[in-house]
Write an enzyme that holds these catalytic residues in place. Sequence first.
Site, PDB file in Angstrom:
ATOM      1  N   THR A   1       0.989  -1.231   0.046  1.00 27.22           N
ATOM      2  CA  THR A   1      -0.109  -0.032   0.002  1.00 27.22           C
ATOM      3  C   THR A   1       0.813   1.338  -0.031  1.00 27.22           C
ATOM      4  OG1 THR A   1       0.016  -0.318   2.298  1.00 27.22           O
ATOM      5  CG2 THR A   1      -2.190  -1.010   1.265  1.00 27.22           C
ATOM      6  N   ASP A   2       0.066   2.358  -0.073  1.00 25.90           N
ATOM      7  CA  ASP A   2       0.654   3.905  -0.081  1.00 25.90           C
ATOM      8  C   ASP A   2       0.855   4.459   0.954  1.00 25.90           C
ATOM      9  OD1 ASP A   2       1.207   3.388  -3.192  1.00 25.90           O
ATOM     10  OD2 ASP A   2      -1.160   3.991  -3.220  1.00 25.90           O
TER      11      ASP A   2
ATOM     12  N   SER B   1       1.068   8.605   5.077  1.00 21.77           N
ATOM     13  CA  SER B   1       0.502   8.618   3.700  1.00 21.77           C
ATOM     14  C   SER B   1       1.672   8.951   2.748  1.00 21.77           C
ATOM     15  CB  SER B   1      -0.609   9.809   3.459  1.00 21.77           C
ATOM     16  OG  SER B   1      -1.191   9.736   2.297  1.00 21.77           O
ATOM     17  N   ARG B   2       1.840   7.899   1.859  1.00 16.95           N
ATOM     18  CA  ARG B   2       3.289   8.434   1.078  1.00 16.95           C
ATOM     19  C   ARG B   2       2.590   9.262  -0.188  1.00 16.95           C
ATOM     20  NH1 ARG B   2       4.192   2.328   1.295  1.00 16.95           N
ATOM     21  NH2 ARG B   2       5.118   2.092   3.529  1.00 16.95           N
ATOM     22  N   VAL B   3       1.726   9.082  -0.699  1.00 16.64           N
ATOM     23  CA  VAL B   3       1.235  10.092  -1.894  1.00 16.64           C
ATOM     24  C   VAL B   3       0.400  10.976  -1.735  1.00 16.64           C
ATOM     25  CG1 VAL B   3       2.158   8.445  -3.411  1.00 16.64           C
ATOM     26  CG2 VAL B   3      -0.232   8.305  -2.724  1.00 16.64           C
TER      27      VAL B   3
END
Lengths: 510, 130
Positions: free
Chosen positions: A347-348, A373-375
């Site tokens: 997951t991101d 939350s990476r993006v």
Amino acid sequence: MSTLLQEIEAQISGLQTQVNRQNVGVVREISDGVARVEGLTDAMMNEMLDFGGGVIGLALNLEETEVGAIILGDYLSIKEGQEVRTTGKLLQVPVGKAMLGRVVNTLGEPIDGKGPIQAETVYPVEKIAPGIIKRRSVSQPVQTGIMAVDAMIPIGRGQRELIIGDRSTGKTTIGIDTIINNARINRQAEEAGDKNHRPLYSIYVAIGQKQSNIANTLHVLEAAGALPYTIVVVAAASDSATNQYLAPFAGCAMGEWFMDNGMDALIIYDDLSKHAVAYRQVSLILKRPSGREAYPGDVFYLHSRLLERSARLSENHGNGSLTALPIIETQMGDVSAYIPTNVISITDGQIYLETDLFYQGVRPAISVGLSVSRVGSAAQIKAMKQVAGRIKGDLAQFREMAAFAQFGSDLDAKTQALIERGKRIVEVFKQPQYNPLPVEVQVAVLYAAQNNFMDDVPVDQIKDFQTRLTDFLTTRQASLMTRIAQERELKDETSAALKAAITEFKQTYR
Amino acid sequence: MRTAKQSRRDAKSLLRSCQVNGLLDEARARQAVQQVIDRKPRGYLRLLAYFKRLVQLEIARRTARVESAMDLSPEWQTRLTGNLTHTYGPGLRITFTRNAALIGGLRIAVGSDVFDGSVQGRLAVLANRF
């Protein structure tokens, strides 16, 4: 009369009798919903097999002399020696807007007693994820309505954000809140006739859950008016492992239809731990070799191929998106177990919920340090970025300082201020379940917190202050709130107006 | 101790050695079985059991079972033999049997391929639609 007979005769002679070639096998063994079928030389992987009497199977193991198939439905009527036919079709489910507002099983059949579904299209359950050419990066937000998430762990359309935590820490609630909030936004836009609004439709997939829990969730969705924008796919604990294994893929196919048709959809897999267990069960009965914790070797691929199907498509490919919120249940907070680490890596980002925080009354019990939350920050609206830019760092510092302050040593004024601010932010982020907040309210409240309006309010009164401020802003300053929602950023004059409004409120607040 | 997997592998290679141009040579198969019985290698019973199963499947794959409601005339039999040989290649063993339960028409099964043009088959399809 003779003319009639001649006509019938002519019609009969015009009929061509066709004999179709069928590929037939014979059931050699049947147990626990898995059949081993001899023959079926033409069977394809994941092809639907007709066992007769309306019973359908799915070919999963293609071996040298036989086929291992899982049965969808009642397998008790199947007998050894019975004929099985290939159908030439992959497993597919009905998709489309007709599915909205309905509760269906893994095969897309309604189970809500509201009559048949008039879906015109069907989609294969297993599909290859969109490739790199079709994708674009995440840029539009999913408003969850949960202030802690929208401010610190923003989610974008097309993102895959894991919700992870122990039992009873509020994992499902985050998903349900997001569905309710987006249904509210959709409804408001419909009522206002906003043509530019991109509705976000939701799909909730319940895997291996108790029927009572599912009924409760449905009740909540119905009470909040969110069901008309939602599809609920149910493979309850009493359903076969086969159905539980296929349910997320069926839900994903329904979501993909929205994405392929230029719309946005959100899918919640509740939960993938039980999904992995169901797949382990199916694999063991199919006599596939087992690996770590008896899961089959392809359990990573199982989840990666499912979650890779969530994407944001480029404008040339319709500009649709499918956002995924998979849920994973940990045991005793162990995120380093097999399935959690697999899904974390796919997951991101993840929202990590902590039992300790939950019982301290911090609800939603989001662990700021472990959640990321990476993006999503690329999708956060500017107004939120302006007010919440530093909050995550402040809170992390607060946690560190708070632990240090427990030793009772004297603190300097700066540290003291940091701790006091932190306590207030923690209070602000507390939010009751099924009560999502509009983004403009979140911005206004965070603005008040960041601009020292809450510093002189005692910590135990912060919630009361927030509630009354929200009431004041939504009733007396409705136009300002609408302006923030429309502009999506705090321009100088909006910021000044907001400051003036909060100052005015503070004069009346006691 | 030879495992079942090894026996299966040996049975498969034994079957391959009994094939000539992709078709099973019966004389070779008989000879192979006899040699295994004479030499009695470790796990030979399991090997022979699996070899028998493979031969059975191979025979079924190369056998066409033609069922008809009434006896077929020699001309029809020749015509069907020609057509089936054309479709499945030479070396096909064809058996003709009478099955009154079909009511009318033909049912041909070659391995797992079934061509069902019988009245019984059509009635079954119709019954399934209800």
